[in-house]
Design a protein around this motif. Structure first.
Motif, mmCIF file in Angstrom:
data_model
loop_
_atom_site.group_PDB
_atom_site.id
_atom_site.type_symbol
_atom_site.label_atom_id
_atom_site.label_comp_id
_atom_site.label_asym_id
_atom_site.label_seq_id
_atom_site.Cartn_x
_atom_site.Cartn_y
_atom_site.Cartn_z
ATOM 1 N N HIS A 108 0.836 -1.205 0.000
ATOM 2 C CA HIS A 108 0.000 0.000 0.000
ATOM 3 C C HIS A 108 0.871 1.255 0.000
ATOM 4 O O HIS A 108 0.623 2.209 -0.764
ATOM 5 N N LYS A 159 -1.966 -3.614 -7.296
ATOM 6 C CA LYS A 159 -2.961 -2.985 -6.424
ATOM 7 C C LYS A 159 -4.196 -3.867 -6.266
ATOM 8 O O LYS A 159 -4.697 -4.049 -5.144
ATOM 9 N N ASP A 193 -5.379 -5.437 -2.752
ATOM 10 C CA ASP A 193 -6.697 -5.133 -2.195
ATOM 11 C C ASP A 193 -7.456 -6.418 -1.869
ATOM 12 O O ASP A 193 -8.132 -6.509 -0.837
ATOM 13 N N ARG A 248 -8.819 -7.711 1.796
ATOM 14 C CA ARG A 248 -10.228 -8.030 2.047
ATOM 15 C C ARG A 248 -10.383 -9.448 2.586
ATOM 16 O O ARG A 248 -11.142 -9.696 3.532
#
Length: 249
Positions: free
Chosen positions: A127, A153, A157, A161
């Motif tokens: 990140h 990215k 992500d 999650r």
């Protein structure tokens, strides 16, 4: 007197634990139903293993281990491909691209250990890396890194999650239930072995010999699995990144 070998059932992964206990149940149903000491316990054990099966199914909803591993591989691959493109950029005939590669290379060098970090730390590091790459967007566009940065990215992500789902309140409850259910299964397993030992003492060793031999064979099989997994984990500790790629200067 013949008894059964020891196995550290607490070290078996959930699926292996269930499979081991099911294999013992199968033997008990085949060879133990005539032994009065355990006849009632066998049915109770079968009901308990059904509970464990349900607990495993519930836990699977949150574990997503294979999917996390897949997405982690995606982001690692994107990281190394970005490094590879930057490395090539250092040798480009165009001076602007060489300079862009130099600036990008400095950023990637600062983050060179990222793919080897534990999952949560790697997610945070990726990140931060993405934020830094955004500050030199012109350079990354010049070298054609856009698609690989987007790939990194997206994978990052998804890992975040999936990890969040695995650490949610519902997942924690599922993990707690699994722990409780496994503990009860182990308790019943120990109780059955104690009763079988008593039967062998009272009715003679031959009463349980075949059953003990069968359980022993399964214990040996799963102890070998535990030994192999321990060796694999130890070897992983000594590994560097799987690609063995250099980070561009």
């Amino acid at each position: 007197m013949k008894s059964v070998s020891k196995i550290a059932v607490g070290k078996l992964r959930n699926k292996l634990h269930f499979e081991f206990m099911c294999s013992v149940l199968e033997l008990l149903r085949t060879l133990g139903t005539s032994i009065s000491y355990v006849a009632g316990l066998i049915q109770k054990f079968a009901v308990q293993l059904n509970e464990e099966d349900l607990a495993i199914d519930q836990l699977k909803r949150y574990e997503a281990t294979e999917e996390i591993h897949h997405e982690d591989g995606r982001r690692d691959n994107a990281f190394y491909r970005i490094c590879e493109i930057i490395r090539s950029g250092h040798k480009h005939f165009d001076e602007n691209r060489r300079e862009a590669a130099g600036r990008l290379g400095a950023i990637m060098k600062d983050c060179k250990g990222t793919p080897r970090l534990p999952l949560p730390e790697e997610s945070a590091a990726i990140h931060n890396l993405l934020q830094r790459l955004e500050t030199v967007r012109t350079d990354s566009d010049l070298l054609g890194l856009g698609e690989w940065i987007s790939e990194m990215k997206d994978a990052n992500d998804r890992v975040r999650r999936l990890m969040a789902d695995r650490e949610s309140e519902a997942a924690i409850k599922a993990q707690y239930k699994m722990k409780v259910v496994r503990s009860e299964t182990d308790k019943q397993y120990d109780e059955i072995l104690i009763c079988l030992k008593a039967a062998a003492i009272i009715n003679g060793a031959d009463t349980c010999r075949q059953l003990f031999d069968g359980i022993d064979a399964r214990i040996n099989e799963y102890n070998h699995i535990l030994a192999r997994e321990k060796g694999w984990r130890n070897s992983k500790k000594n590994d560097l990144d799987s690609d063995g790629e250099e980070i561009p200067e």
